[in-house]
Design a protein around this motif. Structure first.
Motif, PDB file in Angstrom:
ATOM      1  N   SER A 177       0.845  -1.190   0.000  1.00  0.00           N
ATOM      2  CA  SER A 177       0.000   0.000   0.000  1.00  0.00           C
ATOM      3  C   SER A 177       0.883   1.244   0.000  1.00  0.00           C
ATOM      4  CB  SER A 177      -0.946  -0.047   1.205  1.00  0.00           C
ATOM      5  OG  SER A 177      -1.875   1.017   1.137  1.00  0.00           O
ATOM      6  N   ASP A 178       0.727   2.121   1.000  1.00  0.00           N
ATOM      7  CA  ASP A 178       1.545   3.341   1.052  1.00  0.00           C
ATOM      8  C   ASP A 178       2.786   3.186   1.926  1.00  0.00           C
ATOM      9  OD1 ASP A 178      -0.202   4.722  -0.574  1.00  0.00           O
ATOM     10  OD2 ASP A 178      -1.453   5.383   1.106  1.00  0.00           O
ATOM     11  N   HIS A 179       3.073   1.981   2.334  1.00  0.00           N
ATOM     12  CA  HIS A 179       4.248   1.709   3.182  1.00  0.00           C
ATOM     13  C   HIS A 179       5.365   1.100   2.323  1.00  0.00           C
ATOM     14  CE1 HIS A 179       2.066   2.201   7.093  1.00  0.00           C
ATOM     15  NE2 HIS A 179       1.019   1.913   6.297  1.00  0.00           N
ATOM     16  N   SER A 180       6.588   1.542   2.579  1.00  0.00           N
ATOM     17  CA  SER A 180       7.729   0.968   1.846  1.00  0.00           C
ATOM     18  C   SER A 180       8.940   0.912   2.776  1.00  0.00           C
ATOM     19  CB  SER A 180       8.061   1.804   0.598  1.00  0.00           C
ATOM     20  OG  SER A 180       8.464   3.104   0.976  1.00  0.00           O
ATOM     21  N   SER A 236      -9.575   1.278  -6.431  1.00  0.00           N
ATOM     22  CA  SER A 236      -8.193   0.815  -6.633  1.00  0.00           C
ATOM     23  C   SER A 236      -7.903  -0.331  -5.697  1.00  0.00           C
ATOM     24  CB  SER A 236      -7.207   1.962  -6.380  1.00  0.00           C
ATOM     25  OG  SER A 236      -7.317   2.402  -5.042  1.00  0.00           O
ATOM     26  N   GLU A 237      -7.021  -1.223  -6.106  1.00  0.00           N
ATOM     27  CA  GLU A 237      -6.634  -2.387  -5.314  1.00  0.00           C
ATOM     28  C   GLU A 237      -5.315  -2.112  -4.595  1.00  0.00           C
ATOM     29  OE1 GLU A 237      -8.254  -5.160  -4.838  1.00  0.00           O
ATOM     30  OE2 GLU A 237      -9.927  -4.660  -6.190  1.00  0.00           O
ATOM     31  N   ASP A 238      -5.255  -2.516  -3.311  1.00  0.00           N
ATOM     32  CA  ASP A 238      -3.987  -2.447  -2.598  1.00  0.00           C
ATOM     33  C   ASP A 238      -3.016  -3.466  -3.165  1.00  0.00           C
ATOM     34  OD1 ASP A 238      -4.861  -0.458  -0.957  1.00  0.00           O
ATOM     35  OD2 ASP A 238      -5.516  -1.814   0.657  1.00  0.00           O
ATOM     36  N   THR A 239      -1.733  -3.061  -3.263  1.00  0.00           N
ATOM     37  CA  THR A 239      -0.702  -3.975  -3.800  1.00  0.00           C
ATOM     38  C   THR A 239       0.481  -4.029  -2.836  1.00  0.00           C
ATOM     39  OG1 THR A 239       0.386  -2.185  -5.010  1.00  0.00           O
ATOM     40  CG2 THR A 239      -1.349  -3.398  -6.171  1.00  0.00           C
ATOM     41  N   TRP A 240       1.295  -5.046  -3.015  1.00  0.00           N
ATOM     42  CA  TRP A 240       2.562  -5.145  -2.270  1.00  0.00           C
ATOM     43  C   TRP A 240       3.650  -5.557  -3.250  1.00  0.00           C
ATOM     44  CZ3 TRP A 240       5.177  -9.822  -1.813  1.00  0.00           C
ATOM     45  CH2 TRP A 240       4.454 -10.961  -2.185  1.00  0.00           C
ATOM     46  N   ASN A 241       4.903  -5.274  -2.894  1.00  0.00           N
ATOM     47  CA  ASN A 241       5.997  -5.567  -3.823  1.00  0.00           C
ATOM     48  C   ASN A 241       7.271  -5.888  -3.057  1.00  0.00           C
ATOM     49  OD1 ASN A 241       7.858  -2.966  -3.707  1.00  0.00           O
ATOM     50  ND2 ASN A 241       5.694  -2.276  -3.671  1.00  0.00           N
ATOM     51  N   LEU A 242       8.143  -6.601  -3.713  1.00  0.00           N
ATOM     52  CA  LEU A 242       9.493  -6.917  -3.222  1.00  0.00           C
ATOM     53  C   LEU A 242      10.472  -6.729  -4.369  1.00  0.00           C
ATOM     54  CD1 LEU A 242       8.978 -10.174  -1.099  1.00  0.00           C
ATOM     55  CD2 LEU A 242       9.495  -7.881  -0.242  1.00  0.00           C
ATOM     56  N   GLY A 243      11.684  -6.294  -4.058  1.00  0.00           N
ATOM     57  CA  GLY A 243      12.667  -6.102  -5.127  1.00  0.00           C
ATOM     58  C   GLY A 243      14.095  -6.161  -4.605  1.00  0.00           C
ATOM     59  N   LEU A 244      15.004  -6.266  -5.517  1.00  0.00           N
ATOM     60  CA  LEU A 244      16.437  -6.335  -5.175  1.00  0.00           C
ATOM     61  C   LEU A 244      17.212  -5.564  -6.231  1.00  0.00           C
ATOM     62  CD1 LEU A 244      18.518  -7.692  -3.229  1.00  0.00           C
ATOM     63  CD2 LEU A 244      18.718  -9.521  -4.931  1.00  0.00           C
TER      64      LEU A 244
END
Length: 455
Positions: free
Chosen positions: A284-287, A321-329
């Motif tokens: 969502s709005d957290h990173s 709108s749909e909440d999403t989450w993500n991961l990356g490197l």
């Protein structure tokens, strides 16, 4: 001429009274050696060690962890619409934790550690030099004190001889020239006593100022010194030189400097590539993110979060709108060209050649100094043997005079002169013994070998 005797005797008597005045404190060599740490040279060397230790502590510190908080406010407006449709407050918290030294930092630590080692070696050498200086000054002052007895014996002999010549001059047995020569000799010996007293006082003042003794109107009595000269023999010059090459503080400092240059050259020869690895994610709005830098080891973390918002920008389409989450490197690579390093390498290579030349020059100077000091020590040994032989001859002559005196063949002033010669010969032996001992210490000191012959 007869009237001159009274003031001279008064002067000499006053000097002797001052020398043997009751209540004058005594000082020993141990008292002087106990104050080595109070001299300027040793205190300065100790401060240099302390400063080098603090510098090593400073460069060894990798840094403190840090935490920061960054609040943000953002105004959002659709293109073409009135300002402002939405205001959002958010914040970012981040932290950094140092985990080690970079290659350059490790090099600074090694340089600082080398400087501390060199400062420690120089402190030890300074202590040794001050130790020898203390013995040299003390023994010189003690010899000046002991010489007063010799000078007084020589004065007594000259005075008795002059008195005898005066009596003979009255009856016409000697010429005025002979009496004048005796008077001049008497005056020279009186001056010698005064000069000896001044020498004794000045030698004590040098000790007092150097080692921090309180000044007093009277010169203290110096006790006979214990022999601090160590073993009676020294290794030959080649062995002393080989020892000095491994223990000389200046050589060690030069070799440490060369090692540091080699260390820097090895670092500059490496590819200047910086690598960092970063992991990140959000919902969502957290990173949040977490990264690690390899070249300068440290761990960094950050977290961004919403705080409050008011107003709303309408969305297109269904308005949902749909909440999403993500991961990356991510992998960060940074390369710096080696042009600057190549110029520094060329400069350091020339500096290394210069330092190597200094090492060779220092080794040659050390060997020359050691051989010179060693030859002076051998000469001091021979001078001591000669002084002892001279005592034997003087004592034999005095024995002959004593035999003649019992037969009435010599005068009293001859006996006084023989006594003065004997006192002077024995004092010369003392001076030669002290000279040999101090020269032995100087020879060992020139090779940084003093700790091997003295505890």
């Amino acid at each position: 001429m007869r009237n001159r005797k009274v003031p001279r005797r008064l002067v000499m008597g006053s000097i002797l009274l001052l020398m043997i005045a009751p209540g004058v404190a005594s000082v020993s060599l141990q008292d002087v050696l106990a104050r080595i740490g109070e001299t300027y040279e040793v205190r300065s060397a100790q401060l240099a060690v302390d400063r080098a230790a603090k510098e090593l502590e400073k460069v060894s510190f990798v840094g403190s962890p840090s935490v920061s908080l960054d609040p943000q406010v953002k105004a959002i407006t659709r293109v073409g619409e009135e300002f402002v449709e939405e205001v959002a407050f958010s914040g970012t918290a981040s932290a950094r934790v140092p985990l080690g030294q970079s290659d350059a930092g490790k090099e600074k630590v090694r340089v600082a550690a080398g400087a501390l080692t060199t400062a420690g070696v120089r402190f030890t050498q300074t202590e040794a030099e001050t130790f020898v200086k203390a013995i040299r000054l003390y023994q010189a002052a003690w010899l000046a004190q002991e010489e007063q007895k010799v000078l007084q014996a020589e004065l007594d002999a000259a005075l008795a001889y002059t008195e005898a010549l005066r009596e003979r001059f009255r009856v016409g047995d000697v010429s005025l020239m002979d009496l004048s020569e005796a008077e001049e000799d008497l005056q020279r010996r009186e001056e010698a006593v005064l000069e000896g007293s001044l020498k004794q006082r000045l030698s004590w003042l040098e000790i007092a100022y150097t080692f921090g003794f309180d000044l007093t109107p009277e010169t203290p009595v110096l006790e006979a010194a214990t022999d601090y000269s160590g073993s009676s023999q020294l290794p030959n010059p080649p062995a002393l030189a080989a020892w000095a090459f491994d223990h000389d503080p200046e050589l060690e400092a030069l070799n440490t400097g060369i090692a540091q240059i080699d260390d820097t050259l090895a670092r500059l020869d490496k590819v200047d590539l910086s690598v960092s690895l970063k992991g990140f994610g959000g919902v969502s709005d957290h990173s949040a993110s977490l990264s690690y830098t390899f070249q300068e080891p440290q761990l960094s973390a950050s977290y961004t979060f919403p705080i409050y918002s008011f107003g709303e920008v309408p969305t297109s389409g269904s308005g949902t709108s749909e909440d999403t989450w993500n991961l990356g490197l991510s992998l960060g690579l940074s390369y710096t060209g080696a042009r600057a390093d190549s110029m520094e390498v060329a400069s350091l290579a020339l500096q290394r050649e210069l330092e190597a030349a200094k090492v060779e020059a220092r080794r040659q100077n050390l060997e020359l100094s050691i051989r010179s000091q060693y030859q002076q020590w051998l000469k001091a040994v021979q001078s001591l043997e000669q002084a002892r032989r001279n005592v034997e001859r003087v004592e034999q002559n005095r024995g002959i005079l004593d035999s003649k005196r019992s037969l009435g063949l010599v005068n009293d002033y001859d006996i006084l002169e023989a006594t003065a010669l004997s006192e002077r010969a024995r004092w010369n032996v003392l001076a030669a013994e002290i000279g040999e001992r101090i020269q032995r210490l100087d020879t060992a000191l020139s090779a940084s070998y003093l700790s091997e012959i003295i505890d």
